[in-house]
Design an enzyme around this catalytic site. Sequence first.
Site, PDB file in Angstrom:
ATOM      1  N   ASN A  97       0.813  -1.223   0.000  1.00 41.92           N
ATOM      2  CA  ASN A  97       0.000   0.000   0.000  1.00 41.92           C
ATOM      3  C   ASN A  97       0.844   1.270   0.000  1.00 41.92           C
ATOM      4  OD1 ASN A  97      -2.239   1.938   0.844  1.00 41.92           O
ATOM      5  ND2 ASN A  97      -0.915   1.935   2.663  1.00 41.92           N
ATOM      6  N   TYR A 161       4.216   9.583 -11.536  1.00 41.04           N
ATOM      7  CA  TYR A 161       3.328   8.844 -10.623  1.00 41.04           C
ATOM      8  C   TYR A 161       2.310   8.025 -11.430  1.00 41.04           C
ATOM      9  CZ  TYR A 161      -0.252   8.215  -6.925  1.00 41.04           C
ATOM     10  OH  TYR A 161      -1.167   7.706  -6.033  1.00 41.04           O
TER      11      TYR A 161
HETATM   12  N1  LIG Z   1      -5.205   9.463  -0.988  1.00 42.75           N
HETATM   13  C1  LIG Z   1      -5.546   9.333  -2.256  1.00 42.75           C
HETATM   14  O1  LIG Z   1      -6.346  10.127  -2.774  1.00 42.75           O
HETATM   15  C2  LIG Z   1      -4.987   8.206  -3.074  1.00 42.75           C
HETATM   16  C3  LIG Z   1      -5.542   8.009  -4.341  1.00 42.75           C
HETATM   17  C4  LIG Z   1      -5.065   6.977  -5.129  1.00 42.75           C
HETATM   18  C5  LIG Z   1      -4.049   6.164  -4.660  1.00 42.75           C
HETATM   19  N2  LIG Z   1      -3.504   6.388  -3.445  1.00 42.75           N
HETATM   20  C6  LIG Z   1      -2.429   5.481  -3.015  1.00 42.75           C
HETATM   21  O2  LIG Z   1      -2.798   4.891  -1.792  1.00 42.75           O
HETATM   22  C7  LIG Z   1      -1.621   4.546  -1.057  1.00 42.75           C
HETATM   23  C8  LIG Z   1      -1.733   5.088   0.354  1.00 42.75           C
HETATM   24  O3  LIG Z   1      -1.846   6.502   0.292  1.00 42.75           O
HETATM   25  P1  LIG Z   1      -2.440   7.418   1.466  1.00 42.75           P
HETATM   26  O4  LIG Z   1      -3.340   8.374   0.827  1.00 42.75           O
HETATM   27  O5  LIG Z   1      -2.909   6.575   2.582  1.00 42.75           O
HETATM   28  O6  LIG Z   1      -1.120   8.228   1.846  1.00 42.75           O
HETATM   29  P2  LIG Z   1      -0.397   8.490   3.264  1.00 42.75           P
HETATM   30  O7  LIG Z   1      -1.412   8.740   4.313  1.00 42.75           O
HETATM   31  O8  LIG Z   1       0.624   9.538   2.975  1.00 42.75           O
HETATM   32  O9  LIG Z   1       0.315   7.104   3.540  1.00 42.75           O
HETATM   33  C9  LIG Z   1       1.369   6.644   2.722  1.00 42.75           C
HETATM   34  C10 LIG Z   1       2.249   5.745   3.527  1.00 42.75           C
HETATM   35  O10 LIG Z   1       3.332   5.299   2.697  1.00 42.75           O
HETATM   36  C11 LIG Z   1       4.468   5.172   3.518  1.00 42.75           C
HETATM   37  N3  LIG Z   1       5.705   5.427   2.791  1.00 42.75           N
HETATM   38  C12 LIG Z   1       6.008   6.509   2.022  1.00 42.75           C
HETATM   39  N4  LIG Z   1       7.276   6.422   1.587  1.00 42.75           N
HETATM   40  C13 LIG Z   1       7.779   5.251   2.095  1.00 42.75           C
HETATM   41  C14 LIG Z   1       9.033   4.619   2.008  1.00 42.75           C
HETATM   42  N5  LIG Z   1      10.038   5.124   1.278  1.00 42.75           N
HETATM   43  N6  LIG Z   1       9.215   3.437   2.667  1.00 42.75           N
HETATM   44  C15 LIG Z   1       8.212   2.889   3.385  1.00 42.75           C
HETATM   45  N7  LIG Z   1       6.983   3.441   3.504  1.00 42.75           N
HETATM   46  C16 LIG Z   1       6.777   4.625   2.862  1.00 42.75           C
HETATM   47  C17 LIG Z   1       4.349   6.224   4.606  1.00 42.75           C
HETATM   48  O11 LIG Z   1       4.915   5.648   5.760  1.00 42.75           O
HETATM   49  P3  LIG Z   1       5.663   6.547   6.885  1.00 42.75           P
HETATM   50  O12 LIG Z   1       4.592   7.518   7.359  1.00 42.75           O
HETATM   51  O13 LIG Z   1       6.066   5.565   7.886  1.00 42.75           O
HETATM   52  O14 LIG Z   1       6.796   7.251   6.187  1.00 42.75           O
HETATM   53  C18 LIG Z   1       2.844   6.448   4.723  1.00 42.75           C
HETATM   54  O15 LIG Z   1       2.338   5.853   5.900  1.00 42.75           O
HETATM   55  C19 LIG Z   1      -0.440   5.122  -1.854  1.00 42.75           C
HETATM   56  O16 LIG Z   1       0.140   4.086  -2.615  1.00 42.75           O
HETATM   57  C20 LIG Z   1      -1.096   6.149  -2.753  1.00 42.75           C
HETATM   58  O17 LIG Z   1      -0.359   6.351  -3.940  1.00 42.75           O
HETATM   59  C21 LIG Z   1      -3.959   7.389  -2.627  1.00 42.75           C
END
Ligand SMILES: NC(=O)c1ccc[n+]([C@@H]2O[C@H](COP(=O)([O-])OP(=O)(O)OC[C@H]3O[C@@H](n4cnc5c(N)ncnc54)[C@H](OP(=O)(O)O)[C@@H]3O)[C@@H](O)[C@H]2O)c1
Length: 274
Positions: A97, A161
């Site tokens: 994720n 991305y």
């Molecule tokens: N929010 C949206 O609208 C949306 C839409 C489409 C897809 N997504 C996808 O959904 C997924 C989760 O996103 P989210 O919205 O929940 O974002 P988020 O709240 O920013 O969570 C992303 C997580 O990824 C982890 N991460 C980032 N860089 C990392 C690294 N180098 N190594 C290990 N862990 C890492 C972070 O962990 P740490 O905090 O421990 O650094 C963070 O907990 C992502 O793949 C994103 O692309 C999100």
Amino acid sequence: MNTASPRHALVTGATGGIGRAICFALIEQARRDGAPIHLSAAASRPGERLERLVEEIRTAGAAASGVSGDITDPAQCASLVTQAHAQGGDLTALVCNAGASGPGRLADLPVAQWDLTFNLNTRSAWLLAQAAREQLARTRGSITAVASMSGLTPHPGYGAYSAAKAALIMLCRHLAQEWAADGIRVNTVCPGMVRTPLTEAVYQDDATLRQREALVPLGRVGRPEDVGAAVAYLASAGASYVTGHNLVVDGGISDHMLSMIPGRPGKPAVMEAL
Ligand SMILES: NC(=O)c1ccc[n+]([C@@H]2O[C@H](COP(=O)([O-])OP(=O)(O)OC[C@H]3O[C@@H](n4cnc5c(N)ncnc54)[C@H](OP(=O)(O)O)[C@@H]3O)[C@@H](O)[C@H]2O)c1
């Protein structure tokens, strides 16, 4: 056959908005099935946020351990799987994720940003899957990766991305084909616009929130729980014949573009007589 719900799931990005919801959706599903579950919650680094999450998971009735590593580093991808195995035994589910988007026009995007975007959003899933393959083959488990609607349709200003998430979807379709004989199912989920720490800044502005809601046929921005439920389904026995699938969780927005074209005719003349 997969067990009813995963007995041991490794969830990356677990302290983030969607990752956290995935953890609790898996716990809720296990509770409904009356099955025990061990959550290996992964963050990029150890610390208080991860410890708090582990405590919350335990309070919710599941076994939990916190594991940490930067998934842009191949050695740390392998280490995450090793740490999880040491705490909870063979994985039955891997949820890739963790990810992040960063704006950047392709015309002048630095190579380092392109590489980081692909290493984080795409390569990490392949390396985590490689590291977990033997365990998942033993448990006939599953892999679910969180891609994005940006991987289905061009996202101007976010070219790296968008391409990285598109590649992630295809990577998972390949893994699904190559590892089906091992009994490992591999699927992706494509969230639309979801309000999480990653995107929170945008939703702080009420006008932008309302404009975004107006674009979604179901009339609202997504919640992390919407994605959590989809991932829990794909990791469950209910999806035991589903592999290589991409489940879009976007309130209908990806299919909505043609309804936004101004000047669309009403009923075509040829239909009027009917
Ligand atoms: N929010 C949206 O609208 C949306 C839409 C489409 C897809 N997504 C996808 O959904 C997924 C989760 O996103 P989210 O919205 O929940 O974002 P988020 O709240 O920013 O969570 C992303 C997580 O990824 C982890 N991460 C980032 N860089 C990392 C690294 N180098 N190594 C290990 N862990 C890492 C972070 O962990 P740490 O905090 O421990 O650094 C963070 O907990 C992502 O793949 C994103 O692309 C999100």
